[in-house]
Design an enzyme around this catalytic site. Structure first.
Site, PDB file in Angstrom:
ATOM      1  N   CYS A  85       0.519  -2.187   9.728  1.00 40.12           N
ATOM      2  CA  CYS A  85       1.161  -0.918  10.087  1.00 40.12           C
ATOM      3  C   CYS A  85       2.020  -1.087  11.339  1.00 40.12           C
ATOM      4  O   CYS A  85       3.094  -0.497  11.460  1.00 40.12           O
ATOM      5  CB  CYS A  85       0.101   0.158  10.339  1.00 40.12           C
ATOM      6  N   CYS A  88       0.802  -1.215   0.000  1.00 46.18           N
ATOM      7  CA  CYS A  88       0.000   0.000   0.000  1.00 46.18           C
ATOM      8  C   CYS A  88       0.832   1.262   0.000  1.00 46.18           C
ATOM      9  O   CYS A  88       0.300   2.364   0.069  1.00 46.18           O
ATOM     10  CB  CYS A  88      -0.992   0.004   1.153  1.00 46.18           C
TER      11      CYS A  88
END
Ligand SMILES: Cc1ncc(COP(=O)(O)O)c(C=O)c1O
Ligand SMILES: Cc1ncc(COP(=O)(O)O)c(C=O)c1O
Lengths: 393, 146, 393, 146
Positions: B107, B37
């Site tokens: 993340c 991403c």
């Protein structure tokens, strides 16, 4: 709150809700019950709605089928002709790279039945090239399906010219007019189209109701088999209040669209001009001339879309982003996150989480709201740039 | 107000990121990215002679979860020794943030990886084989398992 | 007006409408918009509705998918498993003769894909024989689909026992509980079912929204391909107000069903007893014990259903008929008129336009309304008998 | 009130059927049925020596359209001669009723057929060949065509 995500659904017009209310309370009859007044009232109400929808897009009432959402209309259109005995044998579909999932994924599903799909490329402004279209159509082509306006980048296609090509080539033509109906002129005769999708929630009607125009003589196989409703094209008890709401929304749009779209265009241009002056690394997406009134979309280098969205939300501004990170927050897995296929199609770098934002206004949007967006945007962008390892002053 | 995708802790760190910025005279810098991403996280360490993290700062390109994970990681790192730092797993970051949506767990993983990268850079700068970090990490993992 | 056609749709409970209203006015956010409060409120609202629906039928929230009507739920259930990769190869379906069109016509459509359907006969009371079911299931059987309660003759099947047979035989089991949910106990665990359809309009919710229970682990191929909504099982923007209404209807039913169903049973029995005493040639249809509360159905020799309906309507009473003449008044052709397959299945002479009538009450039906029906029925029947060439005093 | 499937005329004849009943001393009785939906229509004629319909009555098992078609037919027949009666087409009945839904046109056709059947019965009773009715009908149709 400043609501600028109208492509995700508009606030219903209060006149629409008022018109619906009796059908949620006292007028609860089933429109198939023709033998007592309560049923007939519902029947008459949905036919009145049918007339209003037909009127908005220059069709005949019996060419309008009511459905439950834009996705259903798109599925019904494409699967409907693919599965109709009438067009058996033709196994090729032409769409563009920037169609909605409810077209993209339908053609993907149909590949299981041997259908092949050509996806037309778009230029950096999001527009289809007519020559590409002509080349894509062959003897096996069943249908061409093109979006009138794109909800993400606002670009409006030259639908009339596309329709002429389809007519010349003798292939069916479906227009996904879900983002455009009620905002700009949608006319099935001008478009030369055989099928056209529209949805109430996109122009001040209620959620949960949409329509499909099916030109007289065009045949589709239904998605739902069952009773006699909607001429057998769409069995199932009708969403009477929803349909009444869609009809009223169509009636209002027909009368007032030109005026409110003019206002929205003014605000759109004001916002676009302000944004362009703010940062050299802010890029407007989509054609600047052929674009939806009230539609402003852009991406920003160095910073990521979800972060921008969250900051706008903290400032009371509702917007959308096509960034991968914001794509499917409910997914079980990061694999299910994907940057918008629309943005990558127009050449926005897809190796990064594009900092894309879409503002879509409504007829209720005010100039002071747009001024507020203009005010807070530099704060937000500066703040996130400061945090970005990419950004160098 | 309806609950959003992120916890209040995440939103707090997103709005008020701790230790955001660069350290001019950092002696350990790690940068990792997520190709899926496009997120990028950069950590700056100032480690003193006793191997204690005196200062830590971050810069992040990414979503709310990426920014909050970075910010939380810096908070958890400050004052820790190199050994202690390596014990900080992504799970600890997620926990400290009161959770992350499943699709955003990566993340926190990125933050853990950024710490490793920064430490490797530190060892390289002080003339040691950076692979020591992998060994230490492996040892910790074995300890946790057994 | 005396409304006794509740199987065609109930009056929404005012509490349901009240709960829906904010989602038609101020809370217009798209539930997929997770990054601003307006979207999240809608998301939370549909999840609350999901919990309420799950709670009503003893399921888990993530086993509930929202659809637009009972017909969609039934289509999604049957076509969904038929088209799922998971059950490939099994090509036999078992239904009963008295299933709704939205099941009958789905299996008919699937015959194009090579599916064979066994239709179980019912006895004169409308009940399925368990031995027939056992015999019908074979190694090729994919799914058994049986209606919990029949809207036309009110009969309730022994669903629990049918579910046990399906479980034993290892076949999927779908229950069409559209006419029963909200009136009698519907419990997916007790029923041992894999799929179950229910619809809001049948129990004081709004028109245009329904649900499908899909047991964890059961896989269906969606009817609509598109975005991420409803876990991908049902793409398309959600009917937020409708879903909220369904949720509220489910919540109310869970709390109040036992009480109002008791009252409806009392009125039902009063009306049935009165009718039976009126004419020797009036015949109650459907099982008298295992029948929906508030459901009264019968046919009368010598006279025709549409005429009876019209007379009731003139007296202010809304009812339904399964007569051929009243079946599809909008048809272009008399060929499209057909006597109810349900009535012929239970042995009502199908060579005549059966004089069949269905009264279906709601929780709002009063005793004085039933007394009025009892009063006017002899007048109407006598009048039509007098006109009938069949009737001899 | 929303318009129903039937015109006001149909509803009027349905609610207040004209000439409903039997004629004890009828000299022409016709009964026809529609196997598709089970309707049955029975017409009773009292025809005088001049071939004029003095009285006519009906009994009908059927829907609103069937009852109204019967009733309207009797109204249109009274006082007519046998020849005039045969000129009465189902279209005339539909028109007199201000229309019928397409699926219900067959009800008016049944009325026309019942008239023919009753007339045949009449001819039989007075010792004539009932096929004369078919001939007369054919003649009328040809006339209409040309
Ligand atoms: C048992 C049953 N199944 C299916 C349906 C079809 O549902 P809908 O009319 O909502 O499409 C009905 C309609 O009332 C029904 O009663
Ligand atoms: C152009 C276009 N097509 C299809 C859709 C899908 O419609 P829905 O979300 O109503 O199912 C949308 C949604 O906004 C759209 O903008």
């Amino acid at each position: 709150m400043i609501y600028l995500d109208n492509v995700a659904g508009t606030k219903p017009d209060p006149r629409v809700v008022e018109k619906m209310l009796p059908f949620l309370t006292e007028k609860y009859g089933n429109p198939s019950a023709h033998f007592y007044p309560l049923g007939r009232e519902s029947f008459q109400a949905i036919n009145e709605a049918r007339e209003n929808v037909a009127n908005l897009i220059n069709a005949e009432p019996d060419e309008i089928i009511f459905t439950s959402c834009g996705t259903e209309s798109n599925n019904l259109a494409i699967k409907g002709v693919a599965n109709s005995f009438k067009y058996e044998g033709k196994k090729h579909i032409v769409i563009s790279e920037i169609e909605h999932f409810s077209i993209q994924n339908v053609t993907a599903k149909l590949s299981n039945q041997g259908y092949k799909t050509t996806k037309l490329k778009v230029d950096n402004n999001g527009k289809i090239n007519l020559e590409d279209l002509k080349k894509a159509i062959n003897d096996d082509t069943l249908i061409v399906s093109i979006m009138h306006a794109n909800p993400e980048i606002g670009v409006i296609q030259n639908i009339q010219e596309i329709g002429e090509v389809c007519k010349e080539k003798g292939v069916l033509f479906h227009v996904d007019a879900i983002a455009s109906t009620g905002h700009i002129d949608v006319d099935v005769k001008k478009f030369n189209c055989d099928l056209l999708s529209l949805s109430a929630q996109n122009f001040y009607g209620p959620r949960g109701v949409a329509a499909l125009y099916i030109k007289k003589g065009v045949h589709i196989s239904p998605l739902f088999d069952g009773g006699y409703q909607e001429n057998g094209f769409r069995s199932g008890s009708e969403n009477v209040p929803g349909i009444v709401g869609l009809g009223e929304a169509a009636k209002i749009a027909k009368l007032e669209m030109v005026q409110y779209s003019k206002n929205m265009k003014y605000l759109r241009d004001k916002l676009i001009n302000a944004l362009k002056g703010m940062f050299s690394f802010l890029h407007i997406t989509g054609d600047e001339k052929d674009r939806l009134p009230g539609h402003v979309s852009f991406w920003i280098e160095y910073i990521e879309g979800e972060s921008i969205l969250l900051w706008y939300a903290l400032k009371g501004i509702c917007a959308a982003s096509g960034s991968a990170c914001s794509s499917n927050i409910l997914a079980e897995d990061e694999e299910d996150l994907a940057a918008s296929h629309v943005l990558t199609a127009i050449g926005v770098p897809n190796d990064i989480c594009a900092g894309s934002i879409t503002f879509s206004m409504s007829k209720y949007t005010t100039e002071s709201e747009i001024d507020e967006v203009i005010k807070v945007t530099p704060e937000i962008v500066n703040r996130l740039c400061e945090m970005s390892p990419y950004y160098k002053k | 107000m309806a609950k959003g995708p992120y916890s209040d802790k995440v939103m707090d760190h997103f709005m008020n990121p701790r230790n955001m910025g660069e350290i001019e005279d950092a002696n350990g810098v790690g940068e990792v990215g997520n190709p899926a991403c496009g997120d990028v996280m950069k950590l700056f360490f100032k480690i003193d002679d006793n191997g204690v993290i005196q200062d830590v700062k971050f810069k992040t390109f990414g979503c709310g979860a990426a920014i909050a994970s970075s910010s939380m990681a810096t908070e958890l790192l400050k004052g820790k020794t190199v050994e202690e730092v390596l014990e900080l797993t992504n799970n600890a970051i997620v926990e400290a943030l009161d959770g992350l949506p499943p699709a955003k767990i990566h993340c926190s993983v990125m933050a853990e990886e950024a710490i490793e990268a920064a430490l490797k850079d530190y060892y390289k700068r002080i003339g040691k084989d950076p692979s020591i970090v992998d060994e230490m990490k492996a040892k910790i993992k074995n300890r946790v398992k057994s």
